[in-house]
Write a protein that holds these residues in place. Structure first.
Motif, PDB file in Angstrom:
ATOM      1  N   VAL A 181       4.191   9.938   8.098  1.00 53.72           N
ATOM      2  CA  VAL A 181       3.568   8.873   8.884  1.00 53.72           C
ATOM      3  C   VAL A 181       4.653   7.985   9.486  1.00 53.72           C
ATOM      4  O   VAL A 181       5.432   7.373   8.764  1.00 53.72           O
ATOM      5  CB  VAL A 181       2.631   8.018   8.008  1.00 53.72           C
ATOM      6  CG1 VAL A 181       2.009   6.899   8.828  1.00 53.72           C
ATOM      7  CG2 VAL A 181       1.551   8.892   7.376  1.00 53.72           C
ATOM      8  N   HIS A 197       1.837   2.939  11.069  1.00 49.92           N
ATOM      9  CA  HIS A 197       0.683   2.603  10.237  1.00 49.92           C
ATOM     10  C   HIS A 197       0.231   1.191  10.589  1.00 49.92           C
ATOM     11  O   HIS A 197       1.020   0.253  10.600  1.00 49.92           O
ATOM     12  CB  HIS A 197       1.066   2.657   8.747  1.00 49.92           C
ATOM     13  CG  HIS A 197      -0.053   2.322   7.805  1.00 49.92           C
ATOM     14  ND1 HIS A 197      -0.799   3.284   7.158  1.00 49.92           N
ATOM     15  CD2 HIS A 197      -0.551   1.130   7.379  1.00 49.92           C
ATOM     16  CE1 HIS A 197      -1.709   2.701   6.393  1.00 49.92           C
ATOM     17  NE2 HIS A 197      -1.573   1.391   6.510  1.00 49.92           N
ATOM     18  N   ASN A 199      -7.532   0.518  -0.856  1.00 48.70           N
ATOM     19  CA  ASN A 199      -8.135   1.658  -0.162  1.00 48.70           C
ATOM     20  C   ASN A 199      -7.177   2.284   0.837  1.00 48.70           C
ATOM     21  O   ASN A 199      -6.198   1.662   1.277  1.00 48.70           O
ATOM     22  CB  ASN A 199      -9.396   1.182   0.583  1.00 48.70           C
ATOM     23  CG  ASN A 199     -10.375   0.477  -0.343  1.00 48.70           C
ATOM     24  OD1 ASN A 199     -10.737   1.020  -1.395  1.00 48.70           O
ATOM     25  ND2 ASN A 199     -10.797  -0.729   0.028  1.00 48.70           N
ATOM     26  N   GLU A 200      -7.482   3.511   1.210  1.00 53.51           N
ATOM     27  CA  GLU A 200      -6.697   4.189   2.237  1.00 53.51           C
ATOM     28  C   GLU A 200      -6.647   3.327   3.493  1.00 53.51           C
ATOM     29  O   GLU A 200      -7.664   2.759   3.913  1.00 53.51           O
ATOM     30  CB  GLU A 200      -7.310   5.551   2.573  1.00 53.51           C
ATOM     31  CG  GLU A 200      -7.181   6.573   1.459  1.00 53.51           C
ATOM     32  CD  GLU A 200      -7.686   7.945   1.883  1.00 53.51           C
ATOM     33  OE1 GLU A 200      -7.806   8.172   3.114  1.00 53.51           O
ATOM     34  OE2 GLU A 200      -7.957   8.777   1.004  1.00 53.51           O
ATOM     35  N   GLY A 201      -5.462   3.213   4.077  1.00 49.05           N
ATOM     36  CA  GLY A 201      -5.284   2.428   5.289  1.00 49.05           C
ATOM     37  C   GLY A 201      -4.820   1.005   5.045  1.00 49.05           C
ATOM     38  O   GLY A 201      -4.362   0.332   5.972  1.00 49.05           O
ATOM     39  N   LEU A 256      -1.878   8.242  -2.894  1.00 51.46           N
ATOM     40  CA  LEU A 256      -1.923   7.236  -1.831  1.00 51.46           C
ATOM     41  C   LEU A 256      -0.548   6.920  -1.240  1.00 51.46           C
ATOM     42  O   LEU A 256      -0.406   5.952  -0.493  1.00 51.46           O
ATOM     43  CB  LEU A 256      -2.538   5.935  -2.379  1.00 51.46           C
ATOM     44  CG  LEU A 256      -3.991   6.015  -2.856  1.00 51.46           C
ATOM     45  CD1 LEU A 256      -4.391   4.713  -3.548  1.00 51.46           C
ATOM     46  CD2 LEU A 256      -4.921   6.307  -1.680  1.00 51.46           C
ATOM     47  N   GLU A 277       1.268   7.990   1.162  1.00 51.63           N
ATOM     48  CA  GLU A 277       1.378   7.837   2.609  1.00 51.63           C
ATOM     49  C   GLU A 277       0.074   7.348   3.234  1.00 51.63           C
ATOM     50  O   GLU A 277      -0.057   7.302   4.450  1.00 51.63           O
ATOM     51  CB  GLU A 277       1.820   9.156   3.246  1.00 51.63           C
ATOM     52  CG  GLU A 277       3.230   9.578   2.852  1.00 51.63           C
ATOM     53  CD  GLU A 277       3.757  10.745   3.660  1.00 51.63           C
ATOM     54  OE1 GLU A 277       3.306  10.934   4.796  1.00 51.63           O
ATOM     55  OE2 GLU A 277       4.619  11.468   3.142  1.00 51.63           O
ATOM     56  N   LYS A 278      -0.861   6.948   2.385  1.00 53.10           N
ATOM     57  CA  LYS A 278      -2.145   6.455   2.887  1.00 53.10           C
ATOM     58  C   LYS A 278      -2.266   4.944   2.759  1.00 53.10           C
ATOM     59  O   LYS A 278      -3.120   4.324   3.374  1.00 53.10           O
ATOM     60  CB  LYS A 278      -3.289   7.138   2.129  1.00 53.10           C
ATOM     61  CG  LYS A 278      -3.321   8.655   2.352  1.00 53.10           C
ATOM     62  CD  LYS A 278      -4.357   9.320   1.472  1.00 53.10           C
ATOM     63  CE  LYS A 278      -4.328  10.839   1.671  1.00 53.10           C
ATOM     64  NZ  LYS A 278      -5.294  11.530   0.763  1.00 53.10           N
ATOM     65  N   VAL A 279      -1.409   4.373   1.930  1.00 48.78           N
ATOM     66  CA  VAL A 279      -1.321   2.925   1.754  1.00 48.78           C
ATOM     67  C   VAL A 279       0.123   2.510   1.983  1.00 48.78           C
ATOM     68  O   VAL A 279       1.037   3.089   1.394  1.00 48.78           O
ATOM     69  CB  VAL A 279      -1.772   2.498   0.341  1.00 48.78           C
ATOM     70  CG1 VAL A 279      -1.438   1.027   0.085  1.00 48.78           C
ATOM     71  CG2 VAL A 279      -3.265   2.748   0.151  1.00 48.78           C
TER      72      VAL A 279
END
Length: 561
Positions: free
Chosen positions: A402, A405, A428-430, A461, A463-465
Motif C-alpha cells: 500500500v 492510505h 477497523n480496516e481503513g 491488519l 496493511e489495512k490499518v
C-alpha cells in the motif's frame, strides 16, 4: 623505544606524573615498562539482563589481549545496557532511548577522567551501538567499535523464527489462529543463545552502518556472536587501536560527511531499521558533521533495496554472513558506484582498499538481489512531511504494497489504551491508529511500538490499518507505520491537535503525511491546547527537559539554542 615515546600515554607525557597516581595504577597491574606505553580503554557492555550482551565479557578480554600484544596497556571498564525486547510494550520502554545517552556519557566520562589514549568499544543491543559511537565522537581519541554479533535464528516446526515471531504470535493468539500451547512453543524457541536480534533490525542495522562508516573492522558487523570469527574481531580491534595511535588517525578523520553517506547507502540497500535515521543524526551531531533528515531522502531516491532480510524479507543476519557478509554487499555497491571509496577507515586503509581484499557474494545466493531485480528500485526508509509532520515522520516501506492510505484518525494518548482497543477489535480496516505524547519529551523517552504493530500484523491488519506515532518503531516492525512524527505532541506539534475522525492521508510516493483541517480550525485547536507537564524525576526527568526533536536525532547535549 622511539615508537613507544612517540605514542606513549598522555597521562605520563602531559606534565609530571606524581607518585600517588602511579601507585593507583600499580595496584591494577601497571608496571614501570607499561608507563611508557599508551593506555587503551576497552568499554564493555556486558550484562546478564539480555542475551544480546551476555557474552561480551569474554569478547572484552579478547580485545584487551589484542591491545596488549600490540604494545598498549589495556584496561576494561563497563557501562550499562537494557533490552528493548524485554521492555517492549511496558513502561520500561521509556528508558530505552535515554540509555543511549547514558552509555555515551559514561564511556566518555571514563575515557576523559582516566586520560585514556585509545578506545575499543564493544556493543550489541540496539542502543549500545549508537551510544558507543557518540562516546567515540565526544571522547575524540583513536577508537574502534566492535559489534558483539547477531544471534542464531530459532527453529520452530522446521522454520526459522526470532523475537518478532513471538510478538506476532500474540496477535495470532488473540485472533484465535493459534492456541496457548503453540504460542508458548514459539516463545520457548525464538531466542536460542547469545547475540542481538537476528533480522535486519536496529542492532544489525547500526552495526552495518558502523562498518560502512569505517569505524569497525571489515566483517565485524556480520560475524555471528557465538563464533571464533567474533573473538578474532575483538583481538584485532585491540591491535587496530594501537595502529591508529601510531598513524594519528582520529574519529573525526573517519566519520566524515561522505562516511555517513556510505552508512546511509548500506542501510538503504540492506533494508535497515527506521531507528538508523535517529541514531545516525545523533552521531553526526556529536562528531559535528552537517547531516540532516533531508539527506536520507536524497540518498534513498538513488539507492536500491537489495536484501531479502527480515522483518519484511526471508533471511536473517547469519544468512548474510554465510554468503559473504556486509563487506560483500559493500563491494557490490562500490563496484556499481554507490559508495565513496576514498574514505579512511579504522584499518588505516580506505574503503576501496579494504574492499579490494573483500570476498564477493557467493554464486547462487538469494539473500542479496541483483541490481536488475531489486526488492525495491529505491530505498525503503523514507521521510514524509506535511501539515501533520512539518519536521518529518519516518516510514519503512519495504514489503508494503500500500503506497497511499486515507482513513479516519483513531486517536490515543497512550500505547496501553491503543493496544486495548486493538485487542478488543475496536480498530477497523481503513482506520489510522494514532499514538501520541510518546515522543522524546512526551514519553518521555520515545518508546518503541513493536508490540502493537506486531499485534496488528498478527491479526491480519498490518496493511489495512495505518499506525502513526511521535514515538518510535522497532527495527523488527513492518507494516503500514509512520513514526518519529515531528514536532511531537508534547512540543505542540500538529499531531497534538488531531481529533478522532479527522481524515489522515499517508502517501509514500509523494512522501507526504497530512490531515484534512483548515488553517483556521488548526489555529483554533492550537489556542485551546496546553502542554501536559513534563516528567521531572530521575533520568527520565533529566531527559525530558534536555532532549531535542527527533528530526535532529533526539540528542541531549547543547544545541546552541
Amino acid at each position: 623505544m622511539e615508537k613507544d615515546l612517540r605514542i606513549k600515554s598522555k597521562v605520563f607525557s602531559e606534565g609530571s606524573m606524581k607518585a600517588p597516581n602511579r601507585a593507583m595504577l600499580r595496584a591494577v597491574g601497571v608496571t614501570d615498562e607499561d608507563f611508557k606505553k599508551p593506555m587503551i580503554g576497552v568499554a564493555s557492555t556486558w550484562s546478564e539482563v539480555t542475551p544480546c550482551n551476555i557474552h561480551i565479557d569474554d569478547l572484552a578480554i579478547q580485545a584487551k589481549e589484542g591491545a596488549r600484544e600490540a604494545g598498549g596497556v589495556p584496561l576494561i571498564f563497563n557501562t550499562i545496557t537494557v533490552s528493548d525486547g524485554i521492555s517492549m510494550g511496558t513502561q520500561g520502554m521509556r528508558y530505552s532511548l535515554p540509555s543511549r545517552d547514558v552509555i555515551a556519557d559514561s564511556i566518555e566520562t571514563v575515557v576523559g577522567a582516566e586520560n585514556l589514549d585509545g578506545l575499543v568499544a564493544i556493543g550489541a543491543c540496539d542502543k549500545n551501538i549508537p551510544g558507543c559511537a557518540i562516546a567515540i565522537a565526544n571522547a575524540g581519541v583513536p577508537s574502534v567499535f566492535v559489534y558483539g554479533g547477531t544471534i542464531a535464528p530459532g527453529k520452530h516446526r522446521g522454520k526459522d523464527i526470532d523475537i518478532v515471531s513471538v510478538f506476532e504470535g500474540v496477535g495470532k493468539h488473540n485472533n484465535g489462529d493459534i492456541d496457548d500451547e503453540e504460542l508458548r512453543s514459539i516463545e520457548c524457541h525464538a531466542c536460542p543463545g547469545a547475540g542481538a536480534c537476528g533480522g535486519m533490525y536496529t542492532a544489525n542495522t547500526m552495526a552495518s552502518a558502523m562498518e560502512a562508516m569505517g569505524m569497525s573492522l571489515p566483517g565485524s558487523s556480520s560475524n555471528p556472536a557465538e563464533t571464533a570469527d567474533k573473538a578474532k574481531d575483538c583481538a584485532k580491534a585491540g591491535e587496530a587501536v594501537y595502529h591508529l595511535l601510531e598513524k594519528g588517525i582520529y574519529p573525526k578523520d573517519i566519520m566524515t560527511k561522505e562516511a555517513f553517506e556510505n552508512a546511509i547507502t548500506v542501510v538503504m540497500a540492506l533494508g535497515g531499521s527506521t531507528n538508523a535515521i535517529l541514531h545516525l543524526l545523533s552521531i553526526a551531531h556529536a562528531i559535528e558533521v552537517d547531516l540532516t533528515i533531508d539527506d536520507f531522502n536524497r540518498i534513498q531516491e538513488k539507492t536500491p533495496h537489495l536484501a531479502d532480510l527480515k522483518p519484511s524479507g526471508k533471511y536473517v543476519m547469519q544468512d548474510l554472513h554465510r554468503v559473504g557478509g556486509v563487506q560483500a554487499v559493500m563491494k557490490l555497491l562500490h563496484e556499481a558506484g554507490y559508495l565513496h571509496g576514498d574514505c579512511i577507515t579504522v584499518t588505516g586503509k580506505t574503503v576501496a582498499e579494504n574492499l579490494a581484499e573483500a570476498p564477493s557474494l557467493k554464486d547462487g545466493q538469494d539473500v542479496i538481489m541483483p541490481f536488475d531485480k531489486p526488492k525495491r528500485a529505491d530505498g525503503p526508509l523514507i521521510v514524509l512531511k506535511g501539515n501533520l509532520a512539518p519536521s518529518g515522520g519516518v516510514a519503512k516501506v519495504s514489503g508494503v504494497k500500500v503506497s497511499r492510505h486515507t482513513g479516519p484518525a483513531r486517536v490515543f494518548d497512550t500505547e496501553k489504551e491503543a493496544t486495548a482497543a486493538v485487542m478488543d477489535n475496536q480498530i477497523n480496516e481503513g482506520d489510522v491508529l494514532v499514538i501520541r505524547y510518546v515522543g522524546p519529551k512526551g514519553g518521555p523517552g520515545m518508546p518503541e511500538m513493536l508490540s502493537i504493530s506486531a499485534i496488528l500484523v498478527g491479526k491480519g491488519l498490518g496493511e489495512k490499518v495505518a499506525l502513526l506515532t511521535d514515538g518510535r518503531f522497532s527495527g523488527g516492525t513492518h507494516g503500514l507505520v509512520v513514526g518519529h512524527i515531528a514536532p511531537e505532541a508534547q512540543s505542540g506539534g500538529p499531531i497534538a491537535f488531531l481529533k478522532e475522525g479527522d481524515m489522515v492521508t499517508i502517501d509514500s510516493n509523494k512522501k507526504e503525511i497530512s490531515f484534512e483541517v483548515t488553517a483556521e480550525e488548526l489555529e483554533s485547536r492550537r489556542k485551546e491546547w496546553s502542554a501536559p507537564p513534563l516528567y521531572k524525576k530521575g533520568i527520565l526527568g533529566k531527559y525530558a527537559h534536555n532532549v531535542s526533536c527527533s528530526s535532529k536525532g533526539a540528542v541531549t547535549d547543547f544545541l546552541g539554542k
